[in-house]
Write an enzyme that holds these catalytic residues in place. Structure first.
Site, PDB file in Angstrom:
ATOM      1  N   ALA A  19       0.850  -1.185   0.000  1.00 49.45           N
ATOM      2  CA  ALA A  19       0.000   0.000   0.000  1.00 49.45           C
ATOM      3  C   ALA A  19       0.885   1.233   0.000  1.00 49.45           C
ATOM      4  O   ALA A  19       2.031   1.197   0.465  1.00 49.45           O
ATOM      5  CB  ALA A  19      -0.920   0.001   1.216  1.00 49.45           C
ATOM      6  N   SER A  20       0.332   2.350  -0.518  1.00 50.44           N
ATOM      7  CA  SER A  20       1.073   3.605  -0.542  1.00 50.44           C
ATOM      8  C   SER A  20       0.127   4.743  -0.210  1.00 50.44           C
ATOM      9  O   SER A  20      -0.919   4.887  -0.841  1.00 50.44           O
ATOM     10  CB  SER A  20       1.692   3.829  -1.930  1.00 50.44           C
ATOM     11  OG  SER A  20       2.348   5.073  -2.000  1.00 50.44           O
ATOM     12  N   ALA A  21       0.487   5.535   0.809  1.00 48.18           N
ATOM     13  CA  ALA A  21      -0.319   6.686   1.214  1.00 48.18           C
ATOM     14  C   ALA A  21       0.563   7.931   1.183  1.00 48.18           C
ATOM     15  O   ALA A  21       1.709   7.887   0.735  1.00 48.18           O
ATOM     16  CB  ALA A  21      -0.927   6.456   2.593  1.00 48.18           C
ATOM     17  N   SER A  22       0.037   9.043   1.665  1.00 46.18           N
ATOM     18  CA  SER A  22       0.749  10.311   1.521  1.00 46.18           C
ATOM     19  C   SER A  22       2.015  10.379   2.371  1.00 46.18           C
ATOM     20  O   SER A  22       3.004  10.971   1.961  1.00 46.18           O
ATOM     21  CB  SER A  22      -0.175  11.471   1.880  1.00 46.18           C
ATOM     22  OG  SER A  22      -0.740  11.276   3.163  1.00 46.18           O
ATOM     23  N   ASP A  63     -11.320   4.129  13.671  1.00 49.87           N
ATOM     24  CA  ASP A  63     -11.580   3.928  12.238  1.00 49.87           C
ATOM     25  C   ASP A  63     -11.838   2.441  11.986  1.00 49.87           C
ATOM     26  O   ASP A  63     -11.096   1.781  11.266  1.00 49.87           O
ATOM     27  CB  ASP A  63     -10.398   4.419  11.414  1.00 49.87           C
ATOM     28  CG  ASP A  63     -10.732   4.538   9.930  1.00 49.87           C
ATOM     29  OD1 ASP A  63     -11.928   4.609   9.596  1.00 49.87           O
ATOM     30  OD2 ASP A  63      -9.795   4.565   9.110  1.00 49.87           O
ATOM     31  N   ALA A 116       3.540   7.483   4.065  1.00 48.85           N
ATOM     32  CA  ALA A 116       4.372   6.283   4.090  1.00 48.85           C
ATOM     33  C   ALA A 116       3.855   5.248   3.102  1.00 48.85           C
ATOM     34  O   ALA A 116       2.751   5.371   2.560  1.00 48.85           O
ATOM     35  CB  ALA A 116       4.387   5.691   5.499  1.00 48.85           C
ATOM     36  N   GLN A 117       4.668   4.236   2.857  1.00 50.19           N
ATOM     37  CA  GLN A 117       4.236   3.071   2.103  1.00 50.19           C
ATOM     38  C   GLN A 117       4.681   1.821   2.848  1.00 50.19           C
ATOM     39  O   GLN A 117       5.589   1.865   3.680  1.00 50.19           O
ATOM     40  CB  GLN A 117       4.747   3.100   0.676  1.00 50.19           C
ATOM     41  CG  GLN A 117       6.239   3.019   0.491  1.00 50.19           C
ATOM     42  CD  GLN A 117       6.611   3.279  -0.978  1.00 50.19           C
ATOM     43  OE1 GLN A 117       6.233   4.291  -1.561  1.00 50.19           O
ATOM     44  NE2 GLN A 117       7.363   2.351  -1.565  1.00 50.19           N
TER      45      GLN A 117
END
Length: 534
Positions: free
Chosen positions: A195-198, A357, A200-201
């Site tokens: 996964a890749s987010a703003s 969440d 970290a990945q």
């Protein structure tokens, strides 16, 4: 370096136009004796009691010094670079909006776009601005007690998905942060991210011992961008409060400080590792570790920019068909929901924080039969006043005693006057009656396996927007009855509504109040205040 502060000013103006922040207002403080009179003062449009002012020269000099201090702390070079990035993001968003018929027509008629269009425009811009503004968007989405409905609903769509960093860069970050070659740290690391987010990945990896883990790696340049953007947010707050002093009454500086602390805390993965240790200890000391689990950090392979943690194998609660295929018994899905609800409700009153969440992607039925809680990116902490009302709220939510629910909410919030709990209860009953008629969507389809076989699948879709609308309806009902609810209420209630959906879809025969697998109040903790004392 003007663009991000102007974005902040625009957001605040749109929020004020749409109904503004929902925080209880502080009483206006009289100016201190000898305070300089503003050069100009005029009432804000719209019939409000607020005024816009041009401050005295000494006040403007103080503002200029504050702004320069923020700019110096961020760095002039970083500020200039970020301004260019922001201008490019603004241009890209403008081009995207030019293809939006409703937005274009409103501008051609020289009318202000409606609040929903403004919220959409800001959401698109925030996504293009990257990490800080994506996190700010998530803060808006999770704070229906603070922000107008159209903004909360629109920012539910704020995507935290970005292009992944190449593996050579990831390798350099890991080696620099942990101080050894990658080959000396891990047996192997999958170069393709999970996964890749703003910020970290995540990569799958295997330790020298053979244990399977995941590695969360902070992306390069994120810290500089966050600090620069947060400096701009601080500048925007100072400008707003200087030229519109009434805005000090809505605690704008406190909101900015909360955002700053939250975002900077996410940069240090040692803090997230500490949270995982705390949650695992809570599970163990509450004797819940036989039925629930969470990842644990590998301390010797964790530092500020790198978090190595154990990998949980299982299927998400969203995947109803996989749950049925995986379940060893017909009641496994119901047991998983009961366990998840029990663990979460216990953590609300017994742990330092609760998972904020719990949508189905963050809850797993693990291969060993336990329920796994993952992704602690959003957590909630309860102040004592809110904590003391939670147990009564949970019990009344389950039993459908709406007047009792109203009394618990009054105990939780700040009432401007005596609240008619009977009327408030009837308003809540009407909201939950509407909610009961809406069912989650189950998507059924087929897929081809690696061996060429055709397999059926089904997924449970719990509509985030629908959940948010219910929370907003409750908040609006509270405000109509003279009650201001804290931000934590929105986080709590949203999770409770997720569980309500899981109960209806995966465990329709489960009675949480009477099922011994679910304890809605933790042993050894004080319950909510007596409902009659609200």
């Amino acid at each position: 370096m003007r663009t991000p502060p102007l974005l902040t000013l625009a957001l605040a103006a749109c929020l004020a136009r749409a109904g503004g922040f929902r925080l209880p207002l502080r009483a206006s403080a009289a100016p201190p004796p000898g305070a300089a009179e503003p050069l100009f003062s005029a009432p804000l449009p719209g019939g409000t009691s607020g005024r816009v002012v041009v401050p005295a020269p000494e006040v403007l000099r103080g503002l200029l010094n504050d702004v320069l201090g923020e700019v110096r702390s961020a760095g002039f070079a970083a500020g200039a670079t970020r301004t260019l990035q922001a201008q490019r993001a603004l241009l890209q968003t403008t081009l995207a909006l030019s293809r939006d018929a409703a937005f274009r027509d409103a501008l051609q008629r020289r009318q202000a776009p409606d609040t929903r269009s403004v919220a959409r425009a800001l959401r698109l811009l925030f996504e293009k601005l990257g990490a800080t503004y994506v996190k700010l968007g998530q803060f808006i989405a999770s704070s229906p007690t603070l922000f107008p409905e159209d903004f909360v609903l629109e920012f539910q769509k704020c995507l935290d998905q970005t292009t992944s960093v190449d593996f050579a860069t990831v390798k350099r970050i890991i080696e620099a942060d942990l101080g050894q070659p990658l080959s000396a740290l891990y047996a192997d690391v999958d170069p393709v991210p999970l996964a890749s987010a703003s910020i970290a990945q995540v990569h799958a990896a295997t330790l020298k011992s053979g244990e399977r883990v995941v590695i969360k790696v902070r992306k390069p340049g994120v810290e500089e961008v966050l600090k620069t953007d947060l400096a701009f947010l601080s500048i925007g707050t100072k400008i707003l409060e200087t030229f519109a002093p009434e805005l000090k009454r809505i605690s704008l500086a406190d909101i900015t400080a909360d955002i700053k602390d939250s975002m900077l805390g996410e940069l240090d993965f040692n803090q997230e590792a500490d949270n995982l240790v705390v949650y695992e200890r809570f599970l163990r000391e509450s004797e819940l570790d036989a039925t629930a689990t969470c990842p644990l950090p590998v301390r010797e392979l964790t530092a500020k920019k790198v978090l190595t943690m154990t990998r949980l194998d299982g299927v998400p609660l969203l995947d109803a068909e996989a749950l049925r295929r995986t379940a060893a018994t017909a009641g496994a899905a119901e047991a998983a929901v009961a366990t998840a609800l029990n663990v979460w409700s216990t953590s609300v009153v017994s742990c330092d924080f609760f998972h904020a969440d719990v949508h189905g992607g963050n809850l797993l039925l693990c291969d060993d039969g336990r329920v796994g809680f993952i992704d602690f990116g959003i957590v909630g902490r309860l102040p004592p006043k809110v904590w003391n009302a939670v147990t009564g709220l949970g019990e009344s939510f389950v039993t459908g005693d709406f007047e009792a629910m109203a009394k618990s909410l009054v105990a939780m919030g700040a009432a401007e006057e005596t609240v008619d709990t009977a009327k408030f209860g009837r308003d809540l009953e009407a909201i939950f009656d509407r909610m009961s008629r809406v069912q989650p969507t189950v998507t059924v389809g087929t897929t081809t396996t690696a061996s060429g076989d055709v397999a059926a699948f089904s997924t449970l879709d719990v509509d985030d927007e629908e959940v948010s609308r219910i929370v907003i309806d409750i908040i609006n009902a509270a405000e109509d009855n003279g009650l201001k609810l804290p931000r934590e209420f929105g986080l709590l209630t949203k999770q409770a509504l997720y569980f309500d959906r899981y109960l209806k879809s995966l465990a329709p025969d489960l009675d949480p109040l009477n099922d011994p697998r679910v304890q809605l109040s933790a042993p050894g903790r004080s319950a909510a205040p007596a409902l009659g004392d609200a």
